[in-house]
Design a protein around this motif. Structure first.
Motif, PDB file in Angstrom:
ATOM      1  N   UNK A 168       0.863  -1.184   0.000  1.00  0.00           N
ATOM      2  CA  UNK A 168       0.000   0.000   0.000  1.00  0.00           C
ATOM      3  C   UNK A 168       0.903   1.239   0.000  1.00  0.00           C
ATOM      4  N   UNK A 169       1.068   1.846  -1.165  1.00  0.00           N
ATOM      5  CA  UNK A 169       1.973   2.994  -1.279  1.00  0.00           C
ATOM      6  C   UNK A 169       1.538   4.159  -0.404  1.00  0.00           C
ATOM      7  N   UNK A 170       0.245   4.341  -0.287  1.00  0.00           N
ATOM      8  CA  UNK A 170      -0.268   5.437   0.538  1.00  0.00           C
ATOM      9  C   UNK A 170       0.103   5.212   1.994  1.00  0.00           C
ATOM     10  N   UNK A 171      -0.060   3.989   2.471  1.00  0.00           N
ATOM     11  CA  UNK A 171       0.309   3.668   3.850  1.00  0.00           C
ATOM     12  C   UNK A 171       1.820   3.786   4.043  1.00  0.00           C
ATOM     13  N   UNK A 172       2.585   3.417   3.041  1.00  0.00           N
ATOM     14  CA  UNK A 172       4.038   3.556   3.107  1.00  0.00           C
ATOM     15  C   UNK A 172       4.425   5.018   3.324  1.00  0.00           C
ATOM     16  N   UNK A 173       3.821   5.896   2.538  1.00  0.00           N
ATOM     17  CA  UNK A 173       4.134   7.319   2.652  1.00  0.00           C
ATOM     18  C   UNK A 173       3.787   7.868   4.036  1.00  0.00           C
ATOM     19  N   UNK A 174       2.642   7.467   4.568  1.00  0.00           N
ATOM     20  CA  UNK A 174       2.231   7.921   5.900  1.00  0.00           C
ATOM     21  C   UNK A 174       3.191   7.435   6.976  1.00  0.00           C
ATOM     22  N   UNK A 175       3.770   6.232   6.753  1.00  0.00           N
ATOM     23  CA  UNK A 175       4.691   5.665   7.739  1.00  0.00           C
ATOM     24  C   UNK A 175       6.129   6.123   7.514  1.00  0.00           C
ATOM     25  N   UNK A 176       6.357   6.931   6.470  1.00  0.00           N
ATOM     26  CA  UNK A 176       7.695   7.429   6.190  1.00  0.00           C
ATOM     27  C   UNK A 176       8.603   6.409   5.533  1.00  0.00           C
ATOM     28  N   UNK A 177       8.009   5.403   4.882  1.00  0.00           N
ATOM     29  CA  UNK A 177       8.791   4.376   4.189  1.00  0.00           C
ATOM     30  C   UNK A 177       8.889   4.761   2.714  1.00  0.00           C
ATOM     31  N   UNK A 178      10.092   4.873   2.216  1.00  0.00           N
ATOM     32  CA  UNK A 178      10.290   5.419   0.868  1.00  0.00           C
ATOM     33  C   UNK A 178      10.429   4.376  -0.233  1.00  0.00           C
ATOM     34  N   UNK A 179      10.650   3.112   0.132  1.00  0.00           N
ATOM     35  CA  UNK A 179      10.839   2.071  -0.890  1.00  0.00           C
ATOM     36  C   UNK A 179      10.458   0.716  -0.313  1.00  0.00           C
ATOM     37  N   UNK A 180      10.064  -0.224  -1.158  1.00  0.00           N
ATOM     38  CA  UNK A 180       9.723  -1.559  -0.654  1.00  0.00           C
ATOM     39  C   UNK A 180      10.958  -2.244  -0.078  1.00  0.00           C
ATOM     40  N   UNK A 181      10.778  -3.105   0.923  1.00  0.00           N
ATOM     41  CA  UNK A 181      11.920  -3.774   1.561  1.00  0.00           C
ATOM     42  C   UNK A 181      12.559  -4.803   0.639  1.00  0.00           C
ATOM     43  N   UNK A 182      13.872  -4.902   0.734  1.00  0.00           N
ATOM     44  CA  UNK A 182      14.603  -5.880  -0.071  1.00  0.00           C
ATOM     45  C   UNK A 182      15.035  -7.096   0.742  1.00  0.00           C
TER      46      UNK A 182
END
Length: 449
Positions: A168-182
Motif C-alpha cells: 500500500x503505497x499510501x500507507x508507506x508514505x504515511x509511515x515514512x517508508x520510501x521504498x519496498x523492503x529488499x
C-alpha cells in the motif's frame, strides 16, 4: 483474471484424488515417439482437450488459443471441454476410451511427480527432440523444473504464476517508508511501522504472517531462502538444510513481533476471503501482501482508495544479491498415455506451449505470466507497468519452485502442518520438529514407490 483455487486447498484435495486415481503405471507408458507414436498428424483428425478454466473470459481465451492452432493446422480439430476438475481428469486418464481426453491441462504442479512416475502422461522428451526444441532454453528455469520428474518430462508449462510483494503505497508514505523492503530485516521493520493498533486488535496490520493467511504458505516463504528439499538420493533435507530453519525462524519472528499468533488469528478470522472483493489488502486492512500476479487485476477491479505498489519479495539478509527472485508455479499441460493420437496431440501441445505469438496472446487474455523466455520478452505483451515485476521474477534464474516428488505434494503438506504447529506454539523445538517431519516425508515417499 484467472480462476484460482487457494494453493493449500488445491494440494490437499488433489493429494487425496491422485492417491487412487493415478494407479495406472503398469499400463500407461505406451506410444512414446522414441518407439513411434503411430498416428499420422498430417491426416484429418479430432483431438479432445480438457482444461480447468471456467470463467467466461477464460473460456473465450482458451477457444481463441484453439482457433489459432486450428488455423495453423486445418486438418486437426480440437474438441474443447472446460471446467474439468483434477478428479475428473485423473479418472479419465485411468479409464481411457473414446471419450477420454488426448490432451489435458491442470492448475496443479505439485503432483507432476505422480503424473510422470505413474505414466498417466507420456514423456515429452522424445517429442521435443523430434521437433528440435530445447526445453532448457525455451522455458524459464523454474517452469522447466516443475514439469519433469526423475528425467521424465511428462508436462509442459502453459502460462505461469509468479509470487511477489504487494504494498500500500499510501500507507508507506504515511509511515515514512520510501521504498519496498529488499531483505527480511527491512520487511520486519516496515511491517511494524505499518501496524496501527486499535484496542486489542488492529486498525491496520502491516502484514499477516500466519500460515493460514492468504498465500503465506511454507513453500512461498522458503522459496526466498533457496531450499533444496531433497538430496541426490531423494531423502528429505528439511532437517539439515539451513534455509528451511531460517524460513521457519523468520516467519515465527514476524508472528511474535506483530502481536502473537492468537491476536493475529483473531484479527484474520474477521477479514475477507482471498478471492472476494473484501480481500484485506484490497480494503486496506493489511498493508503488505504476499501474492501472485493475478492479484493486481483483482485489486484494481475493486477500485481501492490507495495506490498499489508491486515489488519482488524480500530475500534473506545474506542473499541480497539475489533480490528480484520469487516462487514460481503455474498451469501444466500434457498428452494422455491412453491417447491413440499422440503425434497430433503433440502438434497441439507444441503450439500452445512454444509458439511465441500463441503464448503471448493467451497471456494477454488470461493475465498470467507467459511461460517461454521468448514470450516474456515479446513487445506484443500488454500489461499494467506493475505487472512487469512478475515477468522479471519469472525470468530470474534464481527464482525457485517446489521439486516434484513421486507422491506429489504430500511432502509439502507435511511441511505446512509443521508450520501450523510451530507458529501456534504446539511445537517449540524447531530442530526436533523438522527432523520428525523429514522422517515422515521419507516414510511417505518410500511407501509410495
Amino acid at each position: 483474471m484467472p480462476t484460482r483455487i487457494p494453493e493449500v486447498v488445491r494440494k490437499a484435495a488433489f493429494a487425496l484424488t491422485v492417491s487412487t486415481a493415478l494407479l495406472i503405471g503398469t499400463t500407461a507408458c505406451t506410444g512414446q515417439s522414441a518407439t513411434g507414436a503411430d498416428d499420422d498428424a498430417s491426416k484429418e483428425t479430432t483431438l479432445t482437450f480438457w482444461h480447468a478454466w471456467s470463467a467466461p473470459n477464460e473460456v473465450k481465451a482458451v477457444q481463441a488459443l484453439v482457433d489459432g492452432f486450428e488455423k495453423a493446422h486445418p486438418n486437426i480439430h480440437v474438441n474443447v471441454v472446460g471446467n474439468m476438475t483434477d478428479d475428473k481428469i485423473n479418472q479419465s486418464l485411468r479409464a481411457g476410451g473414446s471419450k477420454a481426453p488426448d490432451v489435458v491441462s491442470s492448475f496443479t504442479t505439485n503432483n507432476v511427480g505422480k503424473f510422470c512416475s505413474s505414466g498417466a502422461l507420456v514423456d515429452l522428451n522424445p517429442f521435443f527432440e523430434k521437433s528440435d526444441i530445447d526445453p532448457d532454453t525455451t522455458f524459464p528455469k523454474a517452469m522447466n523444473e516443475y514439469t519433469q520428474y526423475d528425467g521424465n518430462r511428462c508436462a509442459a508449462p502453459l502460462l505461469g504464476d509468479a509470487y511477489g510483494l504487494y504494498y500500500n503505497k499510501t500507507a508507506f508514505e504515511k509511515a515514512g517508508i520510501t521504498a519496498p523492503p529488499k531483505t527480511w530485516s527491512e520487511f520486519e521493520a516496515d511491517a511494524k511501522k505499518l501496524t496501527i493498533a486499535q484496542g486489542d486488535t488492529y486498525k491496520q496490520l502491516g502484514f499477516m504472517p500466519n500460515y493460514h493467511g492468504w498465500e503465506t504458505t511454507t513453500e512461498h516463504y522458503m522459496g526466498q531462502f533457496g531450499p533444496t528439499y531433497f538430496d541426490q538420493d531423494g531423502k528429505s533435507t528439511i532437517a539439515t538444510d539451513p534455509a528451511v530453519a531460517s524460513a521457519f525462524t523468520l516467519q515465527k519472528k514476524l508472528v511474535d513481533a506483530l502481536g502473537g499468533f492468537k491476536k493475529l488469528e483473531k484479527y484474520r478470522s474477521g477479514l475477507g476471503d482471498e478471492w472476494g472483493p473484501k480481500h484485506p489488502f484490497q480494503t486496506g486492512q493489511v498493508a503488505m501482501q504476499l501474492d501472485g500476479e493475478w492479484r493486481l487485476g483483482m485489486a484494481l477491479d475493486t477500485k481501492p482508495d490507495f495506490e498499489i505498489g508491486v515489488a519482488p519479495l524480500p530475500v534473506a539478509d545474506d542473499q541480497v544479491d539475489q533480490y528480484g527472485k520469487g516462487y514460481i508455479t503455474g498451469t501444466i499441460t500434457g498428452i494422455a498415455a491412453t491417447s491413440k493420437k499422440q503425434n497430433a496431440a503433440w502438434e497441439f501441445v507444441k503450439y500452445i506451449t512454444t509458439d511465441t505469438d500463441a503464448v503471448v496472446g493467451f497471456s494477454n487474455a488470461i493475465h498470467n505470466v507467459p511461460s517461454t523466455l521468448a514470450a516474456l520478452k515479446s513487445p506484443a505483451l500488454k500489461y499494467d507497468p506493475r505487472f512487469k515485476t512478475f515477468l522479471d521474477i519469472a525470468a530470474n534464474p534464481n527464482s525457485t519452485t517446489s521439486p516434484a516428488s513421486v507422491n506429489g505434494g504430500v511432502y509439502l503438506t507435511t511441511v505446512q502442518q509443521l508450520g501450523y504447529d510451530y507458529e501456534s506454539g504446539k511445537i517449540t523445538d524447531l530442530k526436533a520438529g523438522l527432523q520428525k517431519a523429514a522422517d515422515q516425508i521419507d516414510t511417505d515417499i518410500a511407501q509410495a514407490k
